[in-house]
Design a protein around this motif. Structure first.
Motif, mmCIF file in Angstrom:
data_model
loop_
_atom_site.group_PDB
_atom_site.id
_atom_site.type_symbol
_atom_site.label_atom_id
_atom_site.label_comp_id
_atom_site.label_asym_id
_atom_site.label_seq_id
_atom_site.Cartn_x
_atom_site.Cartn_y
_atom_site.Cartn_z
ATOM 1 N N MET A 56 20.503 -0.270 -53.723
ATOM 2 C CA MET A 56 19.733 -1.502 -53.477
ATOM 3 C C MET A 56 20.113 -2.048 -52.109
ATOM 4 N N ARG A 57 19.075 -2.423 -51.314
ATOM 5 C CA ARG A 57 19.296 -2.936 -49.955
ATOM 6 C C ARG A 57 18.611 -4.290 -49.823
ATOM 7 N N ASP A 58 19.357 -5.303 -49.376
ATOM 8 C CA ASP A 58 18.804 -6.657 -49.218
ATOM 9 C C ASP A 58 17.869 -6.686 -47.994
ATOM 10 N N THR A 59 16.590 -6.961 -48.232
ATOM 11 C CA THR A 59 15.589 -6.965 -47.143
ATOM 12 C C THR A 59 14.953 -8.341 -46.969
ATOM 13 N N THR A 60 15.631 -9.355 -47.448
ATOM 14 C CA THR A 60 15.041 -10.701 -47.371
ATOM 15 C C THR A 60 14.736 -11.099 -45.934
ATOM 16 N N GLU A 61 15.698 -10.908 -45.033
ATOM 17 C CA GLU A 61 15.488 -11.307 -43.641
ATOM 18 C C GLU A 61 14.446 -10.439 -42.961
ATOM 19 N N LEU A 62 14.421 -9.161 -43.280
ATOM 20 C CA LEU A 62 13.413 -8.280 -42.693
ATOM 21 C C LEU A 62 12.011 -8.684 -43.117
ATOM 22 N N ALA A 63 11.852 -9.092 -44.371
ATOM 23 C CA ALA A 63 10.542 -9.526 -44.855
ATOM 24 C C ALA A 63 10.087 -10.789 -44.137
ATOM 25 N N ALA A 64 11.058 -11.683 -43.897
ATOM 26 C CA ALA A 64 10.703 -12.903 -43.173
ATOM 27 C C ALA A 64 10.243 -12.580 -41.764
ATOM 28 N N LEU A 65 10.987 -11.676 -41.112
ATOM 29 C CA LEU A 65 10.581 -11.285 -39.761
ATOM 30 C C LEU A 65 9.214 -10.616 -39.767
ATOM 31 N N SER A 66 8.974 -9.799 -40.774
ATOM 32 C CA SER A 66 7.666 -9.129 -40.868
ATOM 33 C C SER A 66 6.555 -10.135 -41.071
ATOM 34 N N GLY A 67 6.816 -11.159 -41.882
ATOM 35 C CA GLY A 67 5.799 -12.184 -42.103
ATOM 36 C C GLY A 67 5.484 -12.936 -40.827
ATOM 37 N N ARG A 68 6.527 -13.275 -40.070
ATOM 38 C CA ARG A 68 6.292 -13.976 -38.818
ATOM 39 C C ARG A 68 5.541 -13.090 -37.830
ATOM 40 N N ALA A 69 5.843 -11.800 -37.847
ATOM 41 C CA ALA A 69 5.122 -10.884 -36.962
ATOM 42 C C ALA A 69 3.648 -10.821 -37.326
ATOM 43 N N ALA A 70 3.375 -10.834 -38.636
ATOM 44 C CA ALA A 70 1.973 -10.804 -39.071
ATOM 45 C C ALA A 70 1.241 -12.068 -38.627
ATOM 46 N N VAL A 71 1.935 -13.201 -38.735
ATOM 47 C CA VAL A 71 1.318 -14.450 -38.276
ATOM 48 C C VAL A 71 1.049 -14.393 -36.775
ATOM 49 N N ALA A 72 2.025 -13.868 -36.027
ATOM 50 C CA ALA A 72 1.853 -13.777 -34.575
ATOM 51 C C ALA A 72 0.683 -12.868 -34.219
ATOM 52 N N ARG A 73 0.585 -11.735 -34.952
ATOM 53 C CA ARG A 73 -0.547 -10.852 -34.686
ATOM 54 C C ARG A 73 -1.870 -11.558 -34.990
ATOM 55 N N GLY A 74 -1.890 -12.326 -36.069
ATOM 56 C CA GLY A 74 -3.111 -13.062 -36.402
ATOM 57 C C GLY A 74 -3.469 -14.094 -35.343
#
Length: 655
Positions: A56-74
């Motif tokens: 198991m790997r904690d990806t909470t911070e990576l998901a947050a960064l991915s969400g912000r990247a998606a917003v930026a792309r939008g």
């Protein structure tokens, strides 16, 4: 430790995965407020024995960064779309509407745009401190049509300094109001409206000034009601970028509006405001500027000697102030050349030469370092010039690259007479002269002159336009005014791309009883009989009061033609708005001005003609010339008062 996986405190979905024995790679599972990437592999590759291992790997911070990247792309995609969708027209209001539309629903639930009144008129906006206290709501877009915001057209005033709008104007930057319910300044500005907005669900506001060249044009306000997340500081830079792009488009539209208004004003000031009085034709006209920019179309009605009239339409290529100014020069030139009273083909020759000189001057200016391209100094223009004579019913016309007229016969038949097309003005081809065409028109015929914008609007080709025009004109017993209205109703689009000039003239014929003609032998003794016959005709017309003056003028003109002219010598009287005396002969000898000394025995006859006639002049034909003089007709045919000539300072035209 030998515990069952259900005892490890894992998410039930994760437990189910381990118990199933299936293989998984980076499946996302939630553990409290954390996001875990779970992978499961069998401990025996060939599957011969049970057992598995899980990571198991904690990806909470990576998901947050991915969400912000998606917003930026939008956001980047939205800015790209804004660049395409905002500014598609050069209309200020429509550009503001495009800003409001592009931001809903991806950035705001509702958008309002307010602009300064001068901006809406195309004028230069005032300094912020002098004119930004109130603005006109220009655009409103939202998720639903019903909403509590002030409607388009209302005046929005920023009287409370602590409102987000006032702060944005003062700082020149976007201002965010995360919680409208606690925004005291905004609520104090309009307590009733604020209460309605809060009750509706408006909870967050981002307002940004529309700035172009450092000058405030208006405001853009982004509202959230359905979107639960309020605006934050991270939204400010995006809103400013979006507003900056829209402001440039609005300022471009404002400048175009100003130039368009100036060109329209110039164009209309150069066109005839009131048509001159004349009896040859009954005239109606229309002039419509293009929505995309004023061009150089013009028309004119010019009374000529001999009860005749000139009808003119022309078109300068291009749009804007340059085209309008060139049109004014050409129209003035046509008026000046018409005083020469030359045939239409000769007049177009003079106009062509003048246009060439205008081009040379424009080309020289373009090469003089003023930053314009050379081709901006080049003029392209067309013109149709027609002269109608109500005494004979003959219309003589010539074209310089302009579409020919339509002729509507009294019975409704429509014809498009073939004219020698000629070349546009300014090409300077001296070996390609213009050609004149003569038409005989029955009384009540309509001559329809127009510019090509009427026929070729919105991609319609010339043949289709001519067909529509012909079918629209094919109806007798319509006045010129009604004809103009019907033609525009059929052929005009809601937003014409080119100027349109339309001139409809219904012909009249001078009553034959008001025309008198005599052939004169080249013998001095022939003068007296013609003079006496003219006096009798004036008596028949009830113009006894003009008899003495008319006899004096005719005596001088006929005597000069007999002595110095050539056969044939003819005399004609026309009784129209004025009494017109004409003497023609076969010579083209030109009169010239000289001073008659007090000791000279002659040389004063034509001076008396000039003194007693309202106006007089010379008209040259294909062979010979005509000297004409016009006398004003007073009430009841009386002779108007004319000052006695000064016999001590007589000047005359000698032959």
């Amino acid at each position: 430790e030998g515990r069952h996986v259900s005892e490890l405190g894992l998410d039930p979905r994760t437990v189910e995965l381990l118990e199933s024995g299936r293989t998984a790679t980076d499946e996302v599972h939630r553990a409290g407020d954390r996001l875990l990437a779970v992978s499961v592999r069998s401990t025996v590759p060939d599957g011969s024995a049970s057992g598995s291992v899980m990571t198991m790997r904690d990806t909470t911070e990576l998901a947050a960064l991915s969400g912000r990247a998606a917003v930026a792309r939008g956001r980047l995609q939205l800015l790209y779309e804004a660049g395409v969708r905002i500014g598609t027209t050069l209309e200020v209001v429509r550009t503001a509407e495009e800003l409001a539309e592009v931001a809903v629903p991806r950035f705001a639930d509702f958008v309002t745009v307010e602009l300064l009144e001068p901006v809406l008129r195309g004028e230069e906006p005032p300094p912020a401190e002098a004119g930004a206290a109130e603005m006109r709501r220009t655009a409103l877009s939202g998720l639903r049509p019903e909403q509590p915001l002030q409607p388009v057209g209302d005046m929005v005033r920023f009287q409370v300094p602590s409102t987000p709008m006032a702060r944005a104007l003062a700082t020149g930057h976007a201002v965010v109001e995360t919680e409208l319910a606690s925004a005291e300044g905004w609520r104090a500005q309009d307590p009733e409206g604020a209460a309605q907005a809060l009750a509706y669900g408006m909870h967050s506001l981002l307002t940004v000034p529309l700035l172009a060249r450092g000058v405030v044009l208006g405001m853009a306000n982004f509202w959230r009601a359905d979107t639960p997340e309020p605006y934050g500081e991270e939204d400010l830079s995006f809103a400013e970028e979006l507003a900056a792009r829209a402001a440039v488009a609005i300022d471009n539209a404002r400048r175009f509006t100003r130039e368009h208004a100036m060109a329209v004003t110039l164009q209309r000031s150069l066109l005839p405001r009131v048509l001159p009085e004349q009896n040859a034709v009954e005239v109606a006209y229309r002039y419509l500027p293009a929505t995309a920019g004023v061009g150089g179309d013009w028309f004119d009605v010019i009374p000529l000697p001999g009860a005749r009239v000139a009808l003119v339409v022309g078109d300068v290529v291009g749009h804007g102030l340059h085209a309008a100014a060139t049109m004014g020069r050409l129209r003035t030139a046509v008026h000046n050349f018409s005083t020469l009273d030359v045939p239409p083909d000769e007049l177009l020759g003079h106009l062509d030469e003048l246009t060439g000189r205008i081009d040379e001057q424009g080309a020289a200016e373009a090469e003089g370092g003023n930053g314009r391209r050379r081709e901006e100094g080049i003029t392209g223009a067309t013109c149709l010039y027609a002269i109608y004579d109500p005494a004979s019913g003959v219309c003589t016309m010539a074209s310089a690259g302009h579409p020919g007229p339509a002729v509507v016969r009294p019975d409704g038949r429509v014809e498009f007479p073939a004219l020698a097309p000629g070349l546009p003005l300014g090409l300077g081809l001296g070996d390609a002269p213009f050609e004149a065409t003569e038409l005989r028109l029955a009384e009540g015929s309509k001559l329809v002159l127009y510019t090509d914008g009427l026929l070729e609007d919105h991609g319609r080709d010339l043949d289709t336009g001519l067909g529509l025009l012909g079918s629209t004109l094919a109806s007798p017993d319509r006045s010129p005014e009604q004809t103009c209205a019907d033609v525009l109703a059929t052929l005009l689009s809601p937003a014409p791309r080119d100027d349109i000039a339309l001139l409809v003239a219904r012909t009249r014929l001078l009553d034959r009883e008001r025309i008198a003609e005599w052939d004169v032998a080249r013998d001095p003794s022939a003068v007296s009989p013609v003079r006496n016959a003219a006096a009798e005709k004036l008596a028949d017309w009830g113009l006894e009061g003009l008899a003495f003056t008319a006899e004096l003028i005719l005596s001088e003109l006929i005597t000069n033609a007999v002595r110095y002219g050539a056969d044939p010598v003819r005399v004609r009287l026309l009784y129209d708005r004025r009494l017109i005396c004409e003497v023609s002969d076969g010579s083209s000898t030109s009169p010239h001005l000289r001073h008659a000394a007090t000791t000279d025995e002659g040389g004063r006859g034509l001076y008396l003609v000039a003194q007693y006639a309202e106006r007089w002049g010379t008209r040259y034909g294909r062979r010979g010339k005509t000297i004409w003089a016009e006398l004003s007709v007073g009430p009841g045919g009386a002779e108007p008062e004319v000052p006695a000539p000064d016999l001590d300072a007589l000047e005359d035209l000698a032959w």
